[in-house]
Each structure stands twice: as structure tokens, then as C-alpha cells.
Design an enzyme around this catalytic site. Structure first.
Site, PDB file in Angstrom:
ATOM      1  N   GLY A   1       0.788  -1.221   0.000  1.00 48.39           N
ATOM      2  CA  GLY A   1       0.000   0.000   0.000  1.00 48.39           C
ATOM      3  C   GLY A   1       0.820   1.271   0.000  1.00 48.39           C
ATOM      4  O   GLY A   1       1.869   1.369  -0.641  1.00 48.39           O
TER       5      GLY A   1
ATOM      6  N   VAL B   1      -7.560   7.080  -1.992  1.00 49.62           N
ATOM      7  CA  VAL B   1      -6.466   6.627  -2.850  1.00 49.62           C
ATOM      8  C   VAL B   1      -6.969   5.424  -3.636  1.00 49.62           C
ATOM      9  O   VAL B   1      -7.446   4.443  -3.063  1.00 49.62           O
ATOM     10  CB  VAL B   1      -5.224   6.249  -2.025  1.00 49.62           C
ATOM     11  CG1 VAL B   1      -4.103   5.768  -2.950  1.00 49.62           C
ATOM     12  CG2 VAL B   1      -4.762   7.433  -1.183  1.00 49.62           C
TER      13      VAL B   1
ATOM     14  N   TYR C   1     -12.420   5.444  12.710  1.00 39.58           N
ATOM     15  CA  TYR C   1     -11.225   5.733  11.908  1.00 39.58           C
ATOM     16  C   TYR C   1     -10.921   7.223  11.915  1.00 39.58           C
ATOM     17  O   TYR C   1      -9.781   7.640  12.120  1.00 39.58           O
ATOM     18  CB  TYR C   1     -11.454   5.249  10.477  1.00 39.58           C
ATOM     19  CG  TYR C   1     -10.305   5.527   9.529  1.00 39.58           C
ATOM     20  CD1 TYR C   1      -9.143   4.764   9.581  1.00 39.58           C
ATOM     21  CD2 TYR C   1     -10.395   6.533   8.580  1.00 39.58           C
ATOM     22  CE1 TYR C   1      -8.089   5.015   8.710  1.00 39.58           C
ATOM     23  CE2 TYR C   1      -9.353   6.790   7.703  1.00 39.58           C
ATOM     24  CZ  TYR C   1      -8.201   6.029   7.776  1.00 39.58           C
ATOM     25  OH  TYR C   1      -7.163   6.285   6.907  1.00 39.58           O
TER      26      TYR C   1
ATOM     27  N   THR D   1      -7.148   2.066  -5.358  1.00 41.72           N
ATOM     28  CA  THR D   1      -6.475   0.768  -5.280  1.00 41.72           C
ATOM     29  C   THR D   1      -7.424  -0.295  -5.808  1.00 41.72           C
ATOM     30  O   THR D   1      -8.640  -0.080  -5.912  1.00 41.72           O
ATOM     31  CB  THR D   1      -6.090   0.414  -3.833  1.00 41.72           C
ATOM     32  OG1 THR D   1      -7.307   0.300  -3.054  1.00 41.72           O
ATOM     33  CG2 THR D   1      -5.183   1.467  -3.217  1.00 41.72           C
TER      34      THR D   1
ATOM     35  N   LYS E   1      -7.518   9.370  13.214  1.00 38.24           N
ATOM     36  CA  LYS E   1      -6.725  10.261  12.365  1.00 38.24           C
ATOM     37  C   LYS E   1      -6.718  11.690  12.918  1.00 38.24           C
ATOM     38  O   LYS E   1      -5.726  12.411  12.780  1.00 38.24           O
ATOM     39  CB  LYS E   1      -7.233  10.221  10.930  1.00 38.24           C
ATOM     40  CG  LYS E   1      -7.000   8.869  10.249  1.00 38.24           C
ATOM     41  CD  LYS E   1      -5.541   8.436  10.339  1.00 38.24           C
ATOM     42  CE  LYS E   1      -5.289   7.122   9.640  1.00 38.24           C
ATOM     43  NZ  LYS E   1      -3.859   6.701   9.707  1.00 38.24           N
TER      44      LYS E   1
END
Length: 252
Positions: A17, A190, A157, A192, A161
Site C-alpha cells: 500500500g 487513494v 477511523y 487501489t 486520524k
């Protein structure tokens, strides 16, 4: 510009990643790179990919970021192997989408153990090593979810952060006397293969439409920011969250 020749870089979470992308970019710029993660098999496979792409040798070492002893041992190993460390990239992180009314403490604590405590402990032990030479760059991987909310079960999450962002700022203030720069990178989505499989094309288009540049981030976009924050060209930058988000935080 942006050369990192003879700099020692440790990338925790470097077995795939964004961590692997950052490790690859650092190695391309001349850094001596060590990647660390839980799985030695995944580390060795990632190291082979990085070496094939960069023709640089990449060291590997296992680490459990939820264990302070494991992180301390990793720091000691790096000192024994390389004599010190110049760059630390905290790319370790996990996510679990949990609707707010279904949050359970076990998964909440698991996210904080990896995403926050693991980052803080790595900064502590590698920061100590850097403080001896009075020089270093610490780069934490954060997210736009640390500063912008959403409605798709990302409360735990996002909370981790947001904590990483404040840890970054606080450490920048505390470690400035040792000439240690502490910054974070806050990517948006992002692209992927895993992401393509996880969400519908309709949701993909909704997310893409929210960015000014009308595309998703790539791992290379994030890796470029990492190189900048690792290089001497960013020596006057500390305590910042660099958003690699296609302009999302400029308008949302």
C-alpha cells in the site's frame, strides 16, 4: 533537489500500500530503507518489489506496533544496523467501517492501538534516537477523515486520524529543540484494486466529483509528498498536515 543520499529511512507499515509506495520513492532518491510490519513474508515480498523498481537494497524487520517492547527493539535494531535513523514514516494503520450506533469497544480499541498508540510509540523511540544527533524527519500518515466528517461509518477511523493530527502538532512543538521536523500527510481516497472491489461505481463517482481535480489520489501522489517532507527542502516545515486530496479540503 529532494535527494536523500545516505539518509536512513524506516517505513513502518511498508509491506504494501502507501507504505510500500513511500519506501520505494525514498529508495529512488538514494535513502537506505528499512521496512517493518507484522508479517516477515509480506515484508520480504515487498522488499523484492522495491529492489526491482529501484535497484537499491532494502532491509526488513518485523514489528508489532501495538507492543512498546517490539517498537523499542526495532529502534535498537536500526541503530545497530545503520548507526541511527534520519527519517521515520509511520504508515501503519487499519480501518473498519462501523455504523455509529453499532460501535463496539473491542474494534474501537483495536483501531486506536494501531493507528494512534502505535504511531506515538514509534515517534517516542525513534525520536529518542534522532534527538541524540539533533536531527530527523518524522512523517505520519493521516487522512482527510481526521479533519472532515462523512456519513459512511468512519467515526472510529476518523477519530484516530484526528488524534494523529494532534500528536503530529504536539510532537512538532516538543521536538523542535532537537531539530526534528514532525509532519503528516492527509490523503483523500487513494485508488487501489481493493477500493474498486469494495465500493460501487456509483459511490466511486460521488467521491470523485467532490474533488477539484476530478480524480482519485494515487499511491505515487502520496509518496511524492513523503519525499518532500523527508528532504532538506522541507527543513522549515513542521507541525503541518499536508493534504494530498485533489482540493477536497479547500471546498468541503
Amino acid at each position: 533537489m529532494f535527494r536523500l543520499d545516505d539518509q536512513v529511512a524506516v517505513v513502518i507499515g511498508g509491506a504494501g500500500g502507501l507504505g510500500e509506495a513511500c519506501a520505494t520513492a525514498l529508495a529512488c532518491q538514494g535513502a537506505k530503507v528499512l521496512i517493518a510490519s507484522r508479517s516477515l513474508d509480506k515484508l520480504q515480498t515487498a522488499a523484492q518489489r522495491i529492489e526491482a523498481a529501484t535497484r537499491a537494497q532494502v532491509a526488513v524487520a518485523p514489528v508489532d506496533v501495538t507492543s512498546e517492547n517490539s517498537i523499542a527493539n526495532l529502534a535498537q535494531f536500526v541503530v545497530q544496523r545503520f548507526g541511527g535513523v534520519d527519517i521515520l514514516v509511520n504508515a501503519q494503520g487499519i480501518n473498519a467501517k462501523i455504523p455509529a450506533l453499532q460501535i463496539d469497544t473491542e474494534r474501537w480499541d483495536s483501531l486506536f492501538a494501531t493507528n494512534v498508540r502505535g504511531v506515538m510509540l514509534a515517534c517516542k523511540h525513534f525520536g529518542r534516537v534522532m534527538s541524540e544527533k539533533r536531527k530527523g524527519k518524522i512523517i505520519n500518515l493521516s487522512s482527510v477523515r481526521g479533519v472532515r466528517g462523512c456519513d459512511n461509518g468512519n467515526a472510529p477511523y476518523g477519530a484516530t486520524k484526528g488524534a494523529v493530527d494532534m500528536v503530529t502538532r504536539m510532537l512538532a512543538a516538543e521536538l523542535a529543540e532537537y531539530n526534528i521536523n514532525v509532519n503528516a500527510i492527509g490523503p483523500s481516497v487513494v485508488i487501489t484494486d481493493m477500493m474498486r472491489k469494495a465500493i460501487t461505481p456509483e459511490r466511486m463517482e460521488q467521491l470523485r466529483a467532490k474533488t477539484l481535480l476530478k480524480r482519485f489520489a494515487t499511491a505515487e501522489d502520496v509518496a511524492g509528498a513523503c519525499v518532500y517532507l523527508a528532504a532538506r527542502e522541507s527543513d522549515y516545515v513542521t507541525g503541518q498536515i499536508l493534504y494530498v486530496d485533489g482540493g477536497l479540503t479547500a471546498i468541503a
